[in-house]
Design an enzyme around this catalytic site. Structure first.
Site, PDB file in Angstrom:
ATOM      1  N   SER A   1       4.047   2.441   8.322  1.00 37.72           N
ATOM      2  CA  SER A   1       3.834   1.444   7.290  1.00 37.72           C
ATOM      3  C   SER A   1       5.140   1.214   6.559  1.00 37.72           C
ATOM      4  CB  SER A   1       2.777   1.903   6.301  1.00 37.72           C
ATOM      5  OG  SER A   1       1.518   1.573   6.786  1.00 37.72           O
TER       6      SER A   1
ATOM      7  N   ASP B   1       1.223  -7.652   2.552  1.00 35.08           N
ATOM      8  CA  ASP B   1       1.294  -6.236   2.175  1.00 35.08           C
ATOM      9  C   ASP B   1       2.752  -5.784   1.968  1.00 35.08           C
ATOM     10  OD1 ASP B   1       0.856  -3.544   1.804  1.00 35.08           O
ATOM     11  OD2 ASP B   1      -0.427  -3.283   3.554  1.00 35.08           O
TER      12      ASP B   1
ATOM     13  N   HIS C   1       0.822  -1.219   0.000  1.00 30.22           N
ATOM     14  CA  HIS C   1       0.000   0.000   0.000  1.00 30.22           C
ATOM     15  C   HIS C   1       0.853   1.264   0.000  1.00 30.22           C
ATOM     16  CE1 HIS C   1       0.030   0.021   4.581  1.00 30.22           C
ATOM     17  NE2 HIS C   1      -0.029   1.310   4.368  1.00 30.22           N
TER      18      HIS C   1
HETATM   19  N1  ARG Z   1      -4.831   0.626   7.870  1.00 29.74           N
HETATM   20  C1  ARG Z   1      -3.553   0.725   7.190  1.00 29.74           C
HETATM   21  C2  ARG Z   1      -3.040   2.146   7.274  1.00 29.74           C
HETATM   22  O1  ARG Z   1      -3.518   2.915   8.042  1.00 29.74           O
HETATM   23  C3  ARG Z   1      -3.627   0.219   5.785  1.00 29.74           C
HETATM   24  C4  ARG Z   1      -4.358   1.093   4.835  1.00 29.74           C
HETATM   25  C5  ARG Z   1      -4.344   0.623   3.405  1.00 29.74           C
HETATM   26  N2  ARG Z   1      -5.306  -0.424   3.146  1.00 29.74           N
HETATM   27  C6  ARG Z   1      -6.643  -0.231   2.955  1.00 29.74           C
HETATM   28  N3  ARG Z   1      -7.412  -1.272   2.757  1.00 29.74           N
HETATM   29  N4  ARG Z   1      -7.219   0.943   2.921  1.00 29.74           N
HETATM   30  O2  ARG Z   1      -2.545   2.800   6.430  1.00 29.74           O
HETATM   31  N1  GLU Z   2      -1.307   1.523   7.669  1.00 26.54           N
HETATM   32  C1  GLU Z   2      -0.639   2.587   8.348  1.00 26.54           C
HETATM   33  C2  GLU Z   2       0.290   3.390   7.443  1.00 26.54           C
HETATM   34  O1  GLU Z   2       0.111   3.443   6.279  1.00 26.54           O
HETATM   35  C3  GLU Z   2       0.117   2.011   9.489  1.00 26.54           C
HETATM   36  C4  GLU Z   2      -0.855   1.512  10.417  1.00 26.54           C
HETATM   37  C5  GLU Z   2      -1.067   2.448  11.547  1.00 26.54           C
HETATM   38  O2  GLU Z   2      -1.681   3.512  11.411  1.00 26.54           O
HETATM   39  O3  GLU Z   2      -0.540   2.049  12.589  1.00 26.54           O
HETATM   40  O4  GLU Z   2       1.150   4.097   7.878  1.00 26.54           O
END
Ligand code: ARG
Ligand code: GLU
Length: 720
Positions: free
Chosen positions: A649, A222, A86
């Site tokens: 991330s 991921d 991502h």
């Molecule tokens: N929750 C993770 C973050 O905050 C992954 C986000 C990307 N994936 C998604 N399905 N939106 O960035």
């Molecule tokens: N998915 C988040 C990012 O893109 C990391 C997850 C979080 O927020 O801890 O940075």
């Protein structure tokens, strides 16, 4: 007796550790003073110097800020970078076409010449970190007005940067810490030639998509691979065919030994923003007022998009990335609010504040801080609420209005800076619009418009509602307004808009300023600026000042406690252990998932839970090579108690010996309140197991040449 006492002491120490460990995002250069002992007592075999050293190659030399929004790490002596799928998503998407769809099929460069360039993408190393508090606060005096204080600081920062003679690719970033009580300087080296090397298909890299986002048990691979290229002498250089893979000062070996419950883990990266030192009144406001507002708006927008996406495959593709972006924080805020309530965060803060006040009985200036902040939070509330409501409705979810406000910048250029500035800016706007219209459906946006403007007019104080949205009758009225604006506006129609921009500049500007969408966006924006942002910023700056004083007072009041600075997109180390957790009564989640779980979740043809036939084949033949766990299964993800946030991330998860064991990419939903109140009982970060990454590269993709350039190690076996 003595033995009993010693063992009681040991038990107490380990309980204390358990309570402490996990909480905190620490500055690498302070580990020696603050954390080394605890980290070693938790099992770490390294010294603080192995993690951060100015002179010797250390772990920090393998970590980069990836594009400024994610983290990545070097995993070979040829500059190979590992980060999340991502994090590389927009690069992967930009190399994808219908015929050659990297998102769908994945991509694996067979040699360096096949690696794909990514204009604009950078990898930034930190070469050293210094405490520059004294220098930056020279001349700052007690009682100075905030503006004056800031201008002294700005001058000092500029002067400090001057003292460091720099090459083009060097920079120094100076940031406030502990809410402005301390300043640290980060010297950086930035590489701009970063190429895409490999990525699994989305069915692995984004497996579970939004349904599984923020969720445990998780089965997402991921990850993606990039490579840093350098010019002559291994120094940063703009893209050139002659550039060579970068030779790093340090790269992370990868452990094949896997993880067990309670193993030491460390996460190294660039966390974006946390708010650990808010007063209870501010947390209460988040839970009761601000989060619910943002959640209800996104919920309404998502419901419309979801319906349209399910009805039409083309819409689904066009809106997938937007939907993911909106859904990501919508889901996070819900988890955050619930977690804050469940862990009694507000009560805990109140208790802490009572203790703080008692200890400060004899220092009136400290005693008055909290009541004054409480009052300011009350005062700022209507503005904070309206500001959030407006920004969610008009800047984030109604696309016609957000594009209109971007077009506003073109108008400003023309009116403030003249024709040349307009002409210079125009191609950028045209390029932006080109991309925008590819994934834009005015008929969908129109529904979002009608729904969200109605919510705004109903839920926000009439003082802040623009005339265009006043005295409109019910849902029907808003639908009529939407119909009118979307049919009359040029902005909602690509051809009309592009034709408008082809017109002679004076004419184009005139026409734009008469456009109904543009007019609404601009009158609404001015109203908010004048009546909401102005008072908001005034209160905000007072609050910032109090927050700084409060932070300082906390540190002075509890001299034996350690306090870590809130995240601010600078390099940090978090550490904890591999741990499961109890999400609700009588349910315990174990900390490791396996490929078996991918197969359990498999829904043929589903866009979130489809599984690639090759992966099914590998599962059936159990062709796992050296990547299976001792139980014969291939691990996919695991949990730790490391304190992380957005920006982490792509951060490496590192074992007790300094090897890569995983790749951070998410947190568990029940613990997303860790940005405000970390609680070891339910705050967990989610990592892809390094063995799954290797398994996919080797067995799934057959990219064994990439495995060959890595260093795979067996630290646990070696130490036995
Ligand atoms: N929750 C993770 C973050 O905050 C992954 C986000 C990307 N994936 C998604 N399905 N939106 O960035
Ligand atoms: N998915 C988040 C990012 O893109 C990391 C997850 C979080 O927020 O801890 O940075």
């Amino acid at each position: 007796m003595k033995i009993i006492r010693i063992s009681i002491t040991i038990v107490l120490i380990s309980i204390a550790n358990l309570l402490l460990a996990g909480n905190g995002m620490w500055l690498p250069l302070l580990l020696k003073a603050l954390n080394e002992g605890e980290m070693q007592s938790m099992g770490m075999k390294l010294s603080a110097e192995d993690i951060y050293s100015v002179n010797e190659g250390s772990l920090k030399d393998a970590i980069v800020h990836f594009g400024g929004f994610c983290t990545a790490e070097v995993i070979s002596d040829q500059g190979l970078l590992l980060t999340n799928h991502h994090c590389g998503y927009s690069q992967i998407q930009s190399h994808s076409t219908l015929e050659n769809n990297l998102l769908k099929e994945g991509f694996w460069a067979k040699s360096h010449t096949e690696e794909l360039t990514n204009p604009g993408l950078f990898a930034r190393f930190i070469t050293r970190i210094d405490d520059v508090t004294k220098k930056i606060l020279t001349g700052v005096e007690k009682g100075m007005a905030e503006k004056e204080r800031q201008s002294v600081i700005d001058k000092n920062i500029a002067a400090y940067k001057e003292t460091l003679r720099l090459k083009e690719y060097h920079d120094v970033i100076v940031r406030p810490f502990y809410h402005g009580n301390q300043y640290y300087a980060f010297q950086t080296v930035t590489f701009n030639d970063v190429r895409l090397v490999g990525t699994p298909p989305e069915s692995i890299g984004k497996f579970g998509a939004d349904t599984d986002n923020w969720v445990w048990p998780r089965h997402t691979g991921d990850f993606s691979l990039f490579r840093i290229y350098a010019g002559p002498n291994n120094e940063p250089a703009e893209y050139s065919e002659n550039n060579k893979p970068y030779k790093p000062k340090h790269f992370l070996p990868i452990s094949l030994d896997g993880v067990e419950e309670d193993d030491f883990t460390m996460v190294f990266g660039f966390p974006g923003r946390t708010n650990q030192y808010l007063p209870a009144s501010a947390v209460e406001q988040i839970v009761e007022t601000l989060n619910p507002a943002k959640i209800e708006i996104r919920e309404a927008a998502l419901a419309i998009l979801d319906e349209k996406m399910r009805a039409d495959e083309e819409v689904r593709i066009q809106y997938a990335s937007k939907f993911a972006r909106i859904a990501n924080y919508w889901k996070k805020w819900i988890g955050e609010s619930q977690g804050l309530v469940k862990t009694n965060a507000i009560d805990k803060k109140r208790k802490f504040e009572q203790e703080f006040s008692m200890k400060n009985e004899k220092i009136p200036s400290n005693v008055s801080l909290l009541p004054q902040m409480d009052k300011l939070y009350k005062d700022i509330e209507p503005y904070a609420f309206t500001r959030d409501y407006y920004s969610e409705v008009a800047s984030r979810n109604i696309e016609l209005l957000s594009v209109s406000s971007i077009l506003g910048r073109l108008v400003t250029r023309y009116e403030d800076n003249g024709l040349d500035a307009y002409k210079a800016f125009l191609p950028r706007i045209q390029g932006y619009l080109d991309g925008f219209y590819k994934n834009y459906r005015p008929e969908i946006d129109k529904e979002v418009f009608a729904t969200l403007t109605e919510m705004y007019a109903k839920n926000v104080n009439q003082m802040y509602v623009p005339d265009e949205l006043k005295s409109i009758n019910g849902r029907k009225g808003f639908t009529l307004l939407a119909n009118k604006i979307y049919s009359e506006s040029s902005i909602s129609d690509k051809d009309k808009m592009m034709a408008l921009l082809d017109m002679e500049p004076a004419k184009a500007i005139e026409k734009l300023k008469m456009d109904p969408a543009y007019m609404l966006s601009s009158s609404w924006g001015s109203l908010i600026d004048e009546k909401v942002n102005k008072p908001y910023n005034q209160y905000r700056s007072e609050l910032d000042e109090y927050q700084r004083k409060y932070m300082q007072a906390i540190i002075e009041t509890f001299p034996n406690k350690r306090f870590y600075p809130d995240a601010n997109s600078t390099m940090r180390v978090s550490y904890g252990q591999v741990n499961g957790y109890v999400p609700k009564d009588a349910v315990y989640y174990t900390p490791v998932t396996y490929l078996d779980g991918v197969i359990e979740k498999y829904v043929p043809g589903d866009y979130e839970f489809d599984v690639h036939p090759k992966l099914i084949e590998l599962y059936q033949s159990k062709d796992y090579g050296q990547y299976a766990d001792t139980n014969g299964k291939v691990p996919v993800c695991f949990l730790g108690s490391n304190h992380t946030t957005g920006g982490n991330s792509g951060s490496p998860a590192i074992d007790a010996y300094g090897n890569l064991i995983g790749l951070n990419f998410d947190r568990v939903w029940e613990g997303t309140m860790s940005d405000i109140n970390y609680d070891k009982s339910i705050c967990r970060n989610i990592m892809v197991d390094a063995r799954f990454v290797l398994f996919i590269i080797d067995k799934f993709a057959g990219a064994t040449h990439l495995i060959d350039e890595m260093e795979l190690v067996h630290p646990k076996n070696a130490s036995k």
